[in-house]
Design a protein around this motif. Sequence first.
Motif, short mmCIF file in Angstrom:
data_model
loop_
_atom_site.label_atom_id
_atom_site.label_comp_id
_atom_site.label_asym_id
_atom_site.label_seq_id
_atom_site.Cartn_x
_atom_site.Cartn_y
_atom_site.Cartn_z
N GLU A 1 8.49 29.57 98.90
CA GLU A 1 9.07 30.54 99.86
C GLU A 1 10.27 29.61 100.32
O GLU A 1 11.32 30.13 100.71
N HIS A 2 10.05 28.18 100.64
CA HIS A 2 11.08 27.61 101.63
C HIS A 2 11.78 26.56 100.59
O HIS A 2 12.90 25.83 100.97
N GLY A 3 11.55 26.37 99.43
CA GLY A 3 11.88 25.08 98.48
C GLY A 3 11.70 23.78 99.06
O GLY A 3 10.85 23.68 99.92
N ALA A 4 12.59 22.94 98.85
CA ALA A 4 12.77 21.66 99.36
C ALA A 4 12.79 21.56 100.98
O ALA A 4 12.21 20.53 101.33
N ALA A 5 13.20 22.48 101.61
CA ALA A 5 12.99 22.60 102.92
C ALA A 5 11.78 22.41 103.52
O ALA A 5 11.35 21.97 104.59
#
Length: 64
Positions: A53-57
């Motif tokens: 959902e947020h990737g590397a974030a």
Amino acid sequence: MKGEQGKEESSARSRPQLRTGGDQPVDPEDLVRLSGREPTPERVEEARKQLEEHGAAAVERYLP
């Protein structure tokens, strides 16, 4: 002049390369460990969903 250039190149090679970690993939188990918990199948699955959902974030929630 050539001696000075060689000195600069040598100095640049001997310095440690700073890394933020953003250039490397994070797997779900890494994310669980960043949260300070032991990886269990349930936690790893939740972390996988967060990464999708947020990737590397998703990592930024746990790192300053």
